[in-house]
Design a protein around this motif. Sequence first.
Motif, PDB file in Angstrom:
ATOM      1  N   THR A 190       0.876  -1.167   0.000  1.00 31.17           N
ATOM      2  CA  THR A 190       0.000   0.000   0.000  1.00 31.17           C
ATOM      3  C   THR A 190       0.912   1.215   0.000  1.00 31.17           C
ATOM      4  O   THR A 190       1.457   1.601   1.041  1.00 31.17           O
ATOM      5  CB  THR A 190      -0.919   0.033   1.228  1.00 31.17           C
ATOM      6  OG1 THR A 190      -1.775  -1.127   1.203  1.00 31.17           O
ATOM      7  CG2 THR A 190      -1.796   1.276   1.213  1.00 31.17           C
ATOM      8  N   PRO A 192       1.840   5.358  -1.175  1.00 32.97           N
ATOM      9  CA  PRO A 192       1.103   6.623  -1.314  1.00 32.97           C
ATOM     10  C   PRO A 192       0.423   6.716  -2.677  1.00 32.97           C
ATOM     11  O   PRO A 192       1.026   6.398  -3.705  1.00 32.97           O
ATOM     12  CB  PRO A 192       2.203   7.682  -1.163  1.00 32.97           C
ATOM     13  CG  PRO A 192       3.243   7.019  -0.323  1.00 32.97           C
ATOM     14  CD  PRO A 192       3.238   5.584  -0.750  1.00 32.97           C
ATOM     15  N   ASP A 193      -0.844   7.112  -2.686  1.00 33.05           N
ATOM     16  CA  ASP A 193      -1.615   7.150  -3.937  1.00 33.05           C
ATOM     17  C   ASP A 193      -1.633   8.549  -4.537  1.00 33.05           C
ATOM     18  O   ASP A 193      -2.610   8.960  -5.148  1.00 33.05           O
ATOM     19  CB  ASP A 193      -3.039   6.647  -3.702  1.00 33.05           C
ATOM     20  CG  ASP A 193      -3.789   7.487  -2.671  1.00 33.05           C
ATOM     21  OD1 ASP A 193      -3.171   8.411  -2.098  1.00 33.05           O
ATOM     22  OD2 ASP A 193      -4.977   7.211  -2.445  1.00 33.05           O
ATOM     23  N   ASN A 194      -0.535   9.301  -4.382  1.00 28.23           N
ATOM     24  CA  ASN A 194      -0.494  10.668  -4.881  1.00 28.23           C
ATOM     25  C   ASN A 194       0.252  10.791  -6.202  1.00 28.23           C
ATOM     26  O   ASN A 194       0.543  11.881  -6.660  1.00 28.23           O
ATOM     27  CB  ASN A 194       0.152  11.593  -3.837  1.00 28.23           C
ATOM     28  CG  ASN A 194       1.468  11.026  -3.307  1.00 28.23           C
ATOM     29  OD1 ASN A 194       2.102  10.179  -3.954  1.00 28.23           O
ATOM     30  ND2 ASN A 194       1.885  11.486  -2.133  1.00 28.23           N
ATOM     31  N   TYR A 205       5.294   7.811  -6.936  1.00 23.98           N
ATOM     32  CA  TYR A 205       4.602   8.536  -5.872  1.00 23.98           C
ATOM     33  C   TYR A 205       5.606   9.452  -5.195  1.00 23.98           C
ATOM     34  O   TYR A 205       6.794   9.488  -5.562  1.00 23.98           O
ATOM     35  CB  TYR A 205       4.006   7.567  -4.841  1.00 23.98           C
ATOM     36  CG  TYR A 205       5.015   6.670  -4.177  1.00 23.98           C
ATOM     37  CD1 TYR A 205       5.663   7.061  -3.003  1.00 23.98           C
ATOM     38  CD2 TYR A 205       5.355   5.432  -4.726  1.00 23.98           C
ATOM     39  CE1 TYR A 205       6.596   6.258  -2.390  1.00 23.98           C
ATOM     40  CE2 TYR A 205       6.299   4.617  -4.130  1.00 23.98           C
ATOM     41  CZ  TYR A 205       6.917   5.032  -2.958  1.00 23.98           C
ATOM     42  OH  TYR A 205       7.861   4.230  -2.363  1.00 23.98           O
ATOM     43  N   PHE A 207       6.589  11.358  -1.090  1.00 24.92           N
ATOM     44  CA  PHE A 207       6.250  11.599   0.309  1.00 24.92           C
ATOM     45  C   PHE A 207       7.247  12.602   0.869  1.00 24.92           C
ATOM     46  O   PHE A 207       8.298  12.857   0.266  1.00 24.92           O
ATOM     47  CB  PHE A 207       6.248  10.299   1.136  1.00 24.92           C
ATOM     48  CG  PHE A 207       7.592   9.651   1.303  1.00 24.92           C
ATOM     49  CD1 PHE A 207       8.400   9.938   2.401  1.00 24.92           C
ATOM     50  CD2 PHE A 207       8.061   8.731   0.369  1.00 24.92           C
ATOM     51  CE1 PHE A 207       9.630   9.331   2.562  1.00 24.92           C
ATOM     52  CE2 PHE A 207       9.287   8.118   0.519  1.00 24.92           C
ATOM     53  CZ  PHE A 207      10.077   8.417   1.632  1.00 24.92           C
ATOM     54  N   GLN A 298      -0.825  17.897   0.336  1.00 23.00           N
ATOM     55  CA  GLN A 298      -0.558  16.955   1.405  1.00 23.00           C
ATOM     56  C   GLN A 298      -1.835  16.759   2.213  1.00 23.00           C
ATOM     57  O   GLN A 298      -2.765  17.540   2.137  1.00 23.00           O
ATOM     58  CB  GLN A 298       0.547  17.479   2.335  1.00 23.00           C
ATOM     59  CG  GLN A 298       1.871  17.707   1.608  1.00 23.00           C
ATOM     60  CD  GLN A 298       2.932  18.067   2.601  1.00 23.00           C
ATOM     61  OE1 GLN A 298       3.492  17.193   3.237  1.00 23.00           O
ATOM     62  NE2 GLN A 298       3.215  19.340   2.746  1.00 23.00           N
ATOM     63  N   THR A 299      -1.838  15.672   3.015  1.00 23.55           N
ATOM     64  CA  THR A 299      -3.003  15.434   3.855  1.00 23.55           C
ATOM     65  C   THR A 299      -3.054  16.493   4.941  1.00 23.55           C
ATOM     66  O   THR A 299      -2.048  17.042   5.355  1.00 23.55           O
ATOM     67  CB  THR A 299      -2.921  14.040   4.499  1.00 23.55           C
ATOM     68  OG1 THR A 299      -1.726  13.970   5.273  1.00 23.55           O
ATOM     69  CG2 THR A 299      -2.919  12.966   3.430  1.00 23.55           C
TER      70      THR A 299
END
Length: 529
Positions: A190, A192-194, A205, A207, A298-299
């Motif tokens: 899993t 990062p889906d960015n 991806y 981060f 970003q989140t």
Amino acid sequence: MAAVKRPYIRIGNTPWALSRTIDAEVRHLTTPMLNGGKIAAAEHYYVHAALERLRPGTTYYYGVGHDGFDPADARNLGTLGTFTTAPARAESFTFTAFGDQGVSYHTHGNDQLILGQNPAFHLHAGDICYADPSGSGQSTDTYDARTWDQFLAQTETVSMTVPWMVTTGNHGTGAWYSPNGYGGQNARWTLPDNGPAPVHQPGAYFFTHGNVGVIALDTNDVPYEIPANSGPVRPYGRTGVLLQLSYQSRGGDTPSSCGGPKDLRPLPLNPAGGESTASRTGTRDAPQPGPYPATMPQTSDTPGPSEPLTTDAVTRIVLRPVASPLPLGFFALGIGSVVLSSLQLGWVPTGQSEMLLLLVLIFVVPLQFVAGLFVLLARDAGAGTALLLLAAAWAGTSVTSLDSPPGRPVVAQAVFLLALVPFVLALAGAAVPSKPLFAVLLTLTALRFGLTGLYEAGTGNALQVAAGWTGVVIGVYALYGGLALLVEDGKQRTVLPLFRRGAARRSIEGDLREQLTPAQQEAGVRHQL
């Protein structure tokens, strides 16, 4: 291996206060019979759990459970793992990186080297385990899916604590799992889906860690050496882009001090899309001209970079378990009491008193001293102080008795012994609320010191006899107490009555939270004694 039902995860800031169960997702992956029937078909199950609203710069404890096994149970605390989230603002850190690892004793050694660096995260730059040695991306490749499971087991010693961030090389795809070759990767990881195409190209991806942005590029975008990717992957090829880190300045802040990247802007290598940006050997096509999103946000679930890290978020208290030293202390006290009583009651001729006093110095005093020292290390100030005080008292009276005429009172010893009495009684009083059995033992010892001190002051032989029989009672009492404590330590529960109360009772019957929560106020942790 038996099947498990309803896997889940628990998480918390302390091992004794884990969260409610967070259900996990099970991803099923089927590998058909391959390599001309040499490798049997296999079913794989990969478990994933998503955690939300984690605070930056915080160490979390987690445990994986299922029906019939709860990591929050005190008996299972040894199965818990930890991880630390990325900081909210810039700070120094270490990371590790390599590619082309595979599975072997040597690669397992590499993992131990990673742990030795204590990295914030690890980057695995493609060609992960070589389950597909040829890497041509064809369904006819020699392929053993079991290598993936071996790799994940090999890596667990690191990945259970350190984020293990991967991207995909030509040896990491699998033409058997999905049209685009990434079905296996989507089942195992899993990420990062960015990125531009999270499902069709999960290895691309980004981060951030503090004020550092990390960009993962997938070399399988449209390489000519892997024809299997030329169809389904080409529309999603977005790794021919650069990601520009842009900062939001706060006044005179510079990019190195403003707390981190606020957005990552992808820019095409060839915005016009006309000429190929590939090398002269034609390894890659030109990148697709767009459209590209203006910003990859970003989140926002975690506090911003301006929030300071709290002290308890970055502090860890380490405790070392020890076997209970109290049985040794009780037994040494009992033996010493009976030995000296044999002199006071005339069971041993006066001429042999020197030999008995030497035995007390050589045998009793060291054992009592060792027991007292380890009781202090076990965080029991009262019992440790009492045992060390008694050890010093045994040593002092034995040495002075060796230098005194046998059978005659010594006023200097009278002063010393009578001075000890109130201090021993104070320790007994402090032990009453929690350890009454120990309090009684100390009270008897204080009584004996008082009687012996009065005899040494010249008040008559009757007090010496009374002190001698008090010493015998102490010996019997210490024998029972030491035995009860020894059995309790072996069974991890009280068998013979010890009459524990309050904190002492909670220490043997309570949970881990009750043992460790007060540690922050204890000597060695607090700023001053």
